[in-house]
Design an enzyme around this catalytic site. Structure first.
Site, PDB file in Angstrom:
ATOM      1  N   TYR A   1      41.473  47.134  43.204  1.00 41.91           N
ATOM      2  CA  TYR A   1      42.199  48.318  42.559  1.00 41.91           C
ATOM      3  C   TYR A   1      43.233  48.830  43.210  1.00 41.91           C
ATOM      4  O   TYR A   1      43.500  49.199  44.094  1.00 41.91           O
ATOM      5  CB  TYR A   1      41.015  49.308  42.549  1.00 41.91           C
ATOM      6  CG  TYR A   1      39.645  49.088  41.836  1.00 41.91           C
ATOM      7  CD1 TYR A   1      39.742  48.013  40.971  1.00 41.91           C
ATOM      8  CD2 TYR A   1      38.517  50.100  41.973  1.00 41.91           C
ATOM      9  CE1 TYR A   1      38.449  47.779  40.273  1.00 41.91           C
ATOM     10  CE2 TYR A   1      37.368  49.705  41.318  1.00 41.91           C
ATOM     11  CZ  TYR A   1      37.436  48.703  40.459  1.00 41.91           C
ATOM     12  OH  TYR A   1      36.019  48.391  39.948  1.00 41.91           O
TER      13      TYR A   1
ATOM     14  N   ARG B   1      33.569  39.040  40.717  1.00 43.22           N
ATOM     15  CA  ARG B   1      33.355  38.031  39.760  1.00 43.22           C
ATOM     16  C   ARG B   1      32.885  36.835  40.507  1.00 43.22           C
ATOM     17  O   ARG B   1      33.276  36.446  41.484  1.00 43.22           O
ATOM     18  CB  ARG B   1      34.738  37.959  39.094  1.00 43.22           C
ATOM     19  CG  ARG B   1      35.136  39.082  38.075  1.00 43.22           C
ATOM     20  CD  ARG B   1      36.090  38.663  37.156  1.00 43.22           C
ATOM     21  NE  ARG B   1      36.448  40.019  36.434  1.00 43.22           N
ATOM     22  CZ  ARG B   1      35.783  40.121  35.226  1.00 43.22           C
ATOM     23  NH1 ARG B   1      34.813  39.594  34.575  1.00 43.22           N
ATOM     24  NH2 ARG B   1      35.928  41.451  34.404  1.00 43.22           N
TER      25      ARG B   1
END
Length: 303
Positions: A59, A132
Site C-alpha cells: 500500500y 496473493r
C-alpha cells in the site's frame, strides 16, 4: 418475508487481542505524510467501534511515498499514540514484490514480514496474510515460513487474500496451525465469492471473511457511469429510500447479511465517512430485496 438484520456483535478471532468488529478499516489509500491527519482517521475508526485495522506492505506503491508507505505512516501514528496498539487487531499482508509480481517463497515471506514489522514499529502482527497466491510456491514452503514467524512471535495468526478455495485447501493441508481468514473482493458489484466457493468454504471452516472494495472501488458512491452499476445502484437506493439510509450503508449491509458474516474493509480516508459506516448496522432488508440487488448485479434472473 422476514427481515434480514446485521449481526454487529464483536467476534473473537485471536487469543490475547481485542475481539474484531463487524466492520474493518482498510489502509490502501493511507499513504501521505501528514501524521496528524492520519491519526485523526485512525481515531475516527476506533471511535466508531472498529478494532480491525488492515494494511499491507504494497500500500503506497505507485504513489508519491512508494512501497511500504501505509505501514510506515501507521507506524508513526502508533509511535505517537502509545495506547493505540493494544486497542486494535493489526492485520497486514505481504507477498507482492513489484515488478515480479508475486513472490512469497521460503525465506522471502519471512523477510517481507520482518520488513513490515520494522515499518510498523511493532514486535508482532496479529493477523498476517499472504496477499496473493504465488503460483510457483509450494504450499509446504509457505506453511513452514508462516510457522517460523509464529514460533518467533512475529505473528499471532495467519490467513490469505485473493485465494481460491482449492488454493486455500492446499495451503491448509500443510499448515501446523489453522488459517483463520480469507480476504476476497466482495460487493454488490463483485459477487463472485457467492458462487466460486469462497464464502461456502468460510462457513465450512469458520473463517473470518475480510471483504475488500465493499463499495466496488468507490463506483457505488457517485454517479454510475455504466448500465450495470446504474442498475445495482438503483436496487440499493430502493432499500436506502425506505430505510432513510445512505447507499453506502445499504451496500455494506448487503454484504454483511451473508451468514459467513463478511467484514467490509472501509476504505474511506474521511473521518466522517468512516464514522458513518456504522449506519450499516441499522439497515434492515427483506430476503426479496437482498436478492433483487443480486439479480441487478447478475444482469439476469435467478435460475
Amino acid at each position: 418475508m422476514d427481515r434480514l438484520t446485521i449481526d454487529a456483535s464483536p467476534r473473537p478471532l485471536i487469543d490475547g487481542v481485542p475481539a474484531i468488529s463487524a466492520l474493518g478499516w482498510g489502509m490502501w489509500r493511507y499513504h501521505d505524510d501528514n501524521v496528524a491527519a492520519a491519526t485523526a482517521r485512525s481515531m475516527a475508526a476506533l471511535e466508531a467501534g472498529i478494532t480491525l485495522f488492515d494494511t499491507a506492505d504494497i500500500y503506497g506503491f505507485g504513489h508519491e511515498h512508494g512501497f511500504g508507505a501505509a505501514e510506515a505512516l501507521f507506524g508513526r501514528v502508533l509511535a505517537a499514540n502509545p495506547g493505540l496498539r493494544d486497542r486494535i487487531v493489526l492485520a497486514s499482508k505481504g507477498g507482492i514484490l513489484p515488478p515480479i509480481p508475486y513472490w512469497s517463497r521460503g525465506s522471502r515471506l519471512i523477510e517481507t514480514c520482518e520488513a513490515s514489522l520494522r515499518r510498523l514499529g511493532v514486535e508482532t502482527i496479529d493477523l498476517y496474510q499472504i496477499h496473493r497466491p504465488d503460483l510457483l510456491a509450494h504450499p509446504a514452503e509457505l506453511a513452514a515460513a508462516l510457522d517460523t514467524l509464529r514460533q518467533q512471535g512475529k505473528i499471532r495468526a495467519a490467513g490469505v487474500s485473493n485465494y481460491t478455495p482449492t488454493q486455500f485447501a492446499a495451503l491448509a493441508a500443510h499448515m501446523p496451525f489453522p488459517l483463520i481468514s480469507i480476504q476476497p473482493e466482495f460487493s454488490p458489484l463483485h459477487t463472485d465469492p457467492l458462487f466460486d466457493g469462497v464464502l461456502d468454504q468460510a462457513l465450512e471452516r469458520n473463517l473470518a471473511v475480510l471483504s475488500w472494495s465493499p463499495l466496488g472501488g468507490g463506483r457505488l458512491l457517485g454517479a454510475a457511469d455504466d448500465a450495470r452499476t446504474q442498475t445495482v445502484a438503483a436496487a440499493l437506493d430502493a432499500i436506502a429510500t425506505r430505510q432513510e439510509a445512505t447507499r453506502a450503508a445499504v451496500a455494506y449491509a448487503w454484504g454483511m447479511a451473508h451468514p459467513s458474516r463478511p467484514i467490509p474493509l472501509i476504505g474511506s480516508q474521511t473521518p466522517d465517512r468512516i464514522r458513518e459506516a456504522t449506519d450499516a448496522f441499522k439497515v434492515e432488508m427483506t430476503g426479496a430485496e437482498w436478492y433483487a440487488v443480486l439479480v441487478a448485479a447478475m444482469g439476469k434472473p435467478l435460475p
